[in-house]
Design a protein around this motif. Structure first.
Motif, PDB file in Angstrom:
ATOM      1  N   ALA A  76       0.852  -1.188   0.000  1.00  0.00           N
ATOM      2  CA  ALA A  76       0.000   0.000   0.000  1.00  0.00           C
ATOM      3  C   ALA A  76       0.884   1.232   0.000  1.00  0.00           C
ATOM      4  CB  ALA A  76      -0.910   0.024   1.221  1.00  0.00           C
ATOM      5  N   ARG A  77       0.598   2.125  -0.918  1.00  0.00           N
ATOM      6  CA  ARG A  77       1.197   3.462  -0.893  1.00  0.00           C
ATOM      7  C   ARG A  77       0.078   4.399  -0.461  1.00  0.00           C
ATOM      8  NH1 ARG A  77       3.452   5.691  -6.297  1.00  0.00           N
ATOM      9  NH2 ARG A  77       1.302   6.282  -6.598  1.00  0.00           N
ATOM     10  N   LEU A  78       0.255   4.999   0.693  1.00  0.00           N
ATOM     11  CA  LEU A  78      -0.799   5.792   1.313  1.00  0.00           C
ATOM     12  C   LEU A  78      -0.711   7.266   0.918  1.00  0.00           C
ATOM     13  CD1 LEU A  78      -0.284   4.124   4.771  1.00  0.00           C
ATOM     14  CD2 LEU A  78      -2.181   3.688   3.215  1.00  0.00           C
ATOM     15  N   ASN A  79      -1.865   7.868   0.686  1.00  0.00           N
ATOM     16  CA  ASN A  79      -1.904   9.310   0.396  1.00  0.00           C
ATOM     17  C   ASN A  79      -1.495  10.125   1.603  1.00  0.00           C
ATOM     18  OD1 ASN A  79      -2.556   9.600  -2.303  1.00  0.00           O
ATOM     19  ND2 ASN A  79      -4.729   9.350  -1.935  1.00  0.00           N
ATOM     20  N   THR A  80      -1.985   9.715   2.757  1.00  0.00           N
ATOM     21  CA  THR A  80      -1.691  10.400   4.013  1.00  0.00           C
ATOM     22  C   THR A  80      -1.012   9.391   4.926  1.00  0.00           C
ATOM     23  OG1 THR A  80      -3.702  11.695   3.740  1.00  0.00           O
ATOM     24  CG2 THR A  80      -2.710  11.690   5.924  1.00  0.00           C
ATOM     25  N   PRO A  81       0.078   9.783   5.568  1.00  0.00           N
ATOM     26  CA  PRO A  81       0.754   8.830   6.462  1.00  0.00           C
ATOM     27  C   PRO A  81      -0.174   8.300   7.547  1.00  0.00           C
ATOM     28  CG  PRO A  81       2.106  10.769   6.128  1.00  0.00           C
ATOM     29  CD  PRO A  81       0.767  11.073   5.515  1.00  0.00           C
ATOM     30  N   VAL A  82       0.055   7.038   7.911  1.00  0.00           N
ATOM     31  CA  VAL A  82      -0.699   6.348   8.950  1.00  0.00           C
ATOM     32  C   VAL A  82       0.273   6.003  10.073  1.00  0.00           C
ATOM     33  CG1 VAL A  82      -1.922   4.201   9.469  1.00  0.00           C
ATOM     34  CG2 VAL A  82      -2.428   5.434   7.363  1.00  0.00           C
ATOM     35  N   LYS A  83      -0.180   6.129  11.308  1.00  0.00           N
ATOM     36  CA  LYS A  83       0.672   5.837  12.466  1.00  0.00           C
ATOM     37  C   LYS A  83       0.831   4.328  12.659  1.00  0.00           C
ATOM     38  CE  LYS A  83       0.859  10.141  14.136  1.00  0.00           C
ATOM     39  NZ  LYS A  83       2.025  10.937  13.921  1.00  0.00           N
ATOM     40  N   PHE A  84       2.076   3.883  12.663  1.00  0.00           N
ATOM     41  CA  PHE A  84       2.450   2.527  13.050  1.00  0.00           C
ATOM     42  C   PHE A  84       3.464   2.673  14.176  1.00  0.00           C
ATOM     43  CE2 PHE A  84       0.658   1.157   9.084  1.00  0.00           C
ATOM     44  CZ  PHE A  84       0.486  -0.219   9.162  1.00  0.00           C
ATOM     45  N   HIS A  85       3.441   1.774  15.112  1.00  0.00           N
ATOM     46  CA  HIS A  85       4.441   1.801  16.175  1.00  0.00           C
ATOM     47  C   HIS A  85       5.773   1.276  15.639  1.00  0.00           C
ATOM     48  CE1 HIS A  85       2.007   3.015  19.640  1.00  0.00           C
ATOM     49  NE2 HIS A  85       1.018   2.482  18.944  1.00  0.00           N
TER      50      HIS A  85
END
Length: 148
Positions: A76-85
């Motif tokens: 997945a290339r995300l438009n908006t960053p997603v929080k991952f630990h």
């Protein structure tokens, strides 16, 4: 690389949503068992997979081979960053834009795959190519070149 397992410019807002989206794609194509997505989510809570690679953050969620029918990678290339630990510091949250969901069938191959992915991640120019690729075919070709 199965082109159906690559999502470009995905609009999701949580790590769970990204894992579910990619895991569902894998399940629909019978790469993984119904238990896979939940197993990945549980593992991610205990052993997070976010990595900061020189300013670009990626995540490589995965789980035990018992949940896998055939080896696959969903991207997945995300438009908006997603929080991952963070894998290194689990308290830290990283803004991830590239997610590589791994389905590994043979445990012996997991180490080899992770080693190859780490080599890909350490090459910032290759990561940037994935970030700006115009289509799925280009992303698949980049990943195939590194992993195969």
């Amino acid at each position: 690389m199965d082109l159906d397992l690559i999502k470009i410019d995905l609009n999701l807002f949580t790590d769970r949503a990204v894992i579910k989206e990619l895991g569902t794609l894998m399940e629909k194509k019978n790469y993984v068992k119904k238990s896979y997505v939940e197993a990945v989510l549980k593992r991610e809570e205990k052993l997070p997979t976010g990595l900061n690679i020189g300013g670009t953050c990626v995540a490589i969620p995965h789980t035990d081979t018992v949940h896998v029918n055939d080896a696959a990678i969903a991207v997945a290339r995300l438009n908006t960053p997603v929080k991952f630990h963070s894998m290194i510091d689990p308290i830290q949250e990283l803004d991830v834009k590239l997610v590589f969901l791994l389905a590994v069938k043979n445990p012996k191959e997991q180490v080899d795959l992770l080693t190859k992915l780490m080599a890909l991640f350490q090459n910032i120019s290759v990561l940037k190519q994935i970030e700006i690729a115009a289509n799925k075919e280009t992303i698949a070709a980049i990943i195939d070149r590194v992993i195969c």
